[in-house]
Design a protein around this motif. Structure first.
Motif, short mmCIF file in Angstrom:
data_model
loop_
_atom_site.label_atom_id
_atom_site.label_comp_id
_atom_site.label_asym_id
_atom_site.label_seq_id
_atom_site.Cartn_x
_atom_site.Cartn_y
_atom_site.Cartn_z
N ARG A 1 0.82 -1.22 0.00
CA ARG A 1 0.00 0.00 0.00
C ARG A 1 0.85 1.26 0.00
O ARG A 1 0.58 2.21 -0.74
N ILE A 2 1.86 1.28 0.87
CA ILE A 2 2.62 2.54 1.01
C ILE A 2 3.65 2.73 -0.09
O ILE A 2 4.20 3.83 -0.24
N ALA A 3 3.92 1.68 -0.88
CA ALA A 3 4.93 1.82 -1.95
C ALA A 3 4.55 2.92 -2.94
O ALA A 3 5.43 3.62 -3.47
N ASP A 4 3.25 3.08 -3.17
CA ASP A 4 2.81 4.06 -4.17
C ASP A 4 2.57 5.45 -3.59
O ASP A 4 2.32 6.39 -4.34
N ARG A 5 2.61 5.56 -2.26
CA ARG A 5 2.31 6.87 -1.67
C ARG A 5 3.31 7.28 -0.60
O ARG A 5 3.01 8.13 0.24
N LEU A 6 4.48 6.68 -0.61
CA LEU A 6 5.48 7.01 0.41
C LEU A 6 5.91 8.46 0.24
O LEU A 6 6.38 8.86 -0.82
N PRO A 7 5.74 9.29 1.28
CA PRO A 7 6.11 10.71 1.14
C PRO A 7 7.62 10.86 0.96
O PRO A 7 8.41 10.09 1.52
N PRO A 8 8.05 11.85 0.19
CA PRO A 8 9.48 12.06 -0.01
C PRO A 8 10.25 12.22 1.30
O PRO A 8 11.40 11.81 1.40
N SER A 9 9.60 12.80 2.31
CA SER A 9 10.29 13.00 3.59
C SER A 9 10.68 11.69 4.24
O SER A 9 11.66 11.62 4.99
#
Length: 457
Positions: free
Chosen positions: A123-131
């Motif tokens: 899930r988070i692979a596509d929305r991982l924040p740059p920070s």
């Protein structure tokens, strides 16, 4: 072998490894106490009928394992006390089959945990924040995940604004930050008669002194705490407690004792350091002790003991007047928590995965605790949703011998001496989360069998 001194017939080939293993076992069992001076190389070589080179190599192995220290001109000294397990890489059980490990306090290895990790990472692979990948700014991390931390602390009964929460890489860094924020080298930290095994090395590292405070079945005695603080001449700065079942004796302190202890700490001018490693695992428990004196309390918990050992994330709730100092201590020690771990935790907590895992843990632990109570009998202390049972041994039964007897049958346990801050009778800590249900039942029956015949089973 866990006795000291060693004998010639204790040594097998290769001799250096056998000697090192024998000394490590003696340290683990408490036969060799922290600070004890080991014999000079030549003296031990003569006693055991081995070469000086063999002793030197064994001592070198122990130094690398951080069990002893070698000081030029003074000799070799034991560094660590009894451990949960013998962690040096060359330790082996009597057979090649690994033991059933009931020494480590871990949650149940649910199959749903692996699913949770896989699904969350996808899930988070596509929305991982740059920070999460690029930021070196601790305050940016806190701004992203402070709400998640506050939501988890609310499940623990702690309503704390995000700006007074520090996210760390687990409960141990949180404990270090709290200790560093309240005490200077030489100061005294009060603690329960039996406390977590990580506190002693942390205090040694920070050059703090620990003072065990007596108590009863309800927990630490508030009057004894006040008396100890007065007798310290102002050097006692804080009191460290595990009131919610995470301590070795698996006790949950009642509300009245928590309130009385908070009042005693306030009267004595002590800061409260409340460790809650299992967090919301025990349902319907009393309010956090810190809630009775929030202006002088650090409260810390984490996710690894109640959700997944690999989710190394901790939360430290800080009193407002000490928050800035605590943040600075964390900066100097660890700079910031790992953003990827915080991102996974946020995904689990906001999406309901954490609550589902917690509910399943409670079900599984209830089954395991009922089994442990049935097999070990009423002597084994604990509660329905705890990760371990505390097993006092009958008078006259030797703790080291009981540990050795269990290990000879492939069951690893934690010695009670490893948690003791005051003299106490022999005991074992029996962790029930890590093994499979089948292995746990087998191990508990082995433990029951090493007790005297008249013990309840």
């Amino acid at each position: 072998m866990s006795h000291w001194p060693l004998r010639r017939d204790d040594i097998s080939r290769p001799a250096y490894r056998s000697l090192a293993q024998g000394i490590a076992a003696a340290i683990d069992a408490g036969s060799l106490a922290p600070g004890a001076r080991l014999p000079p190389h030549r003296d031990l070589a003569w006693q055991l009928g081995v070469s000086v080179q063999t002793v030197s190599r064994a001592y070198e192995e122990l130094i690398r394992a951080d069990l002893i220290s070698g000081e030029v001109g003074r000799g070799s000294f034991v560094r660590s006390g009894p451990r949960e397990t013998i962690e040096v890489p060359w330790f082996r059980a009597p057979t090649d089959r690994p033991p059933i490990d009931l020494s480590m306090m871990t949650p149940v290895a649910l199959p749903q945990i692996a699913d949770a990790w896989r699904d969350s990472l996808m899930r988070i692979a596509d929305r991982l924040p740059p920070s999460a990948m690029m930021s070196f700014r601790p305050r940016q991390t806190m701004s992203l995940y402070g709400g998640m931390a506050a939501a988890w602390l609310a499940r623990c009964g702690m309503v704390v604004p995000a700006q007074r929460i520090l996210i760390t890489n687990g409960t141990t860094p949180a404990m270090f930050v709290a200790l560093m924020s309240v005490a200077q080298p030489g100061d005294i930290i009060a603690t329960e008669a039996a406390t977590c095994h990580t506190l002693r090395p942390a205090a040694q590292h920070l050059h703090l002194r620990l003072r065990g405070i007596p108590g009863d079945a309800r927990g630490m005695d508030p009057d004894a705490l006040i008396a100890a603080a007065r007798a310290s001449g102002g050097r006692m700065k804080a009191v460290f407690v595990l009131p919610s079942g995470g301590g070795p004796r698996a006790q949950i302190m009642d509300r009245d004792r928590r309130e009385a202890l908070a009042q005693a700490a306030t009267q004595a001018g002590l800061v409260i350091l409340e460790s809650d490693p299992t967090g919301p695992m025990p349902p319907r428990r009393p309010p956090a002790l810190s809630g009775f004196a929030p202006e002088r309390s650090f409260y810390f918990t984490g996710l690894s003991k109640c959700l997944s050992p690999g989710l190394r994330l901790g939360f430290l709730a800080m009193p407002e007047n000490m928050a800035e100092a605590a943040l600075n201590r964390h900066l100097s020690m660890a700079w910031m928590a790992t953003p990827l771990m915080a991102e996974i935790a946020q995904d689990w907590i906001s999406g309901g995965t954490a609550d589902a895992l917690l509910a399943e843990q409670r079900l599984q632990l209830a089954t395991r605790n009922r089994m442990a109570a049935r097999i070990l009998g009423p002597r084994a202390q604990g509660f329905l949703h705890g990760l371990h049972r505390w097993l006092p041994l009958p008078d006259g039964q030797d703790e080291a011998q009981a540990l050795s007897a269990a290990l000879s049958q492939q069951v690893a346990l934690a010695p009670g001496a490893g948690f003791a801050m005051l003299p106490a009778g022999p005991a074992l800590r029996v962790s029930i989360g890590g093994a499979s249900l089948r292995d746990l039942e087998q191990a508990l029956r082995i433990v029951s069998a090493i007790l005297p015949a008249e013990s309840p089973v």
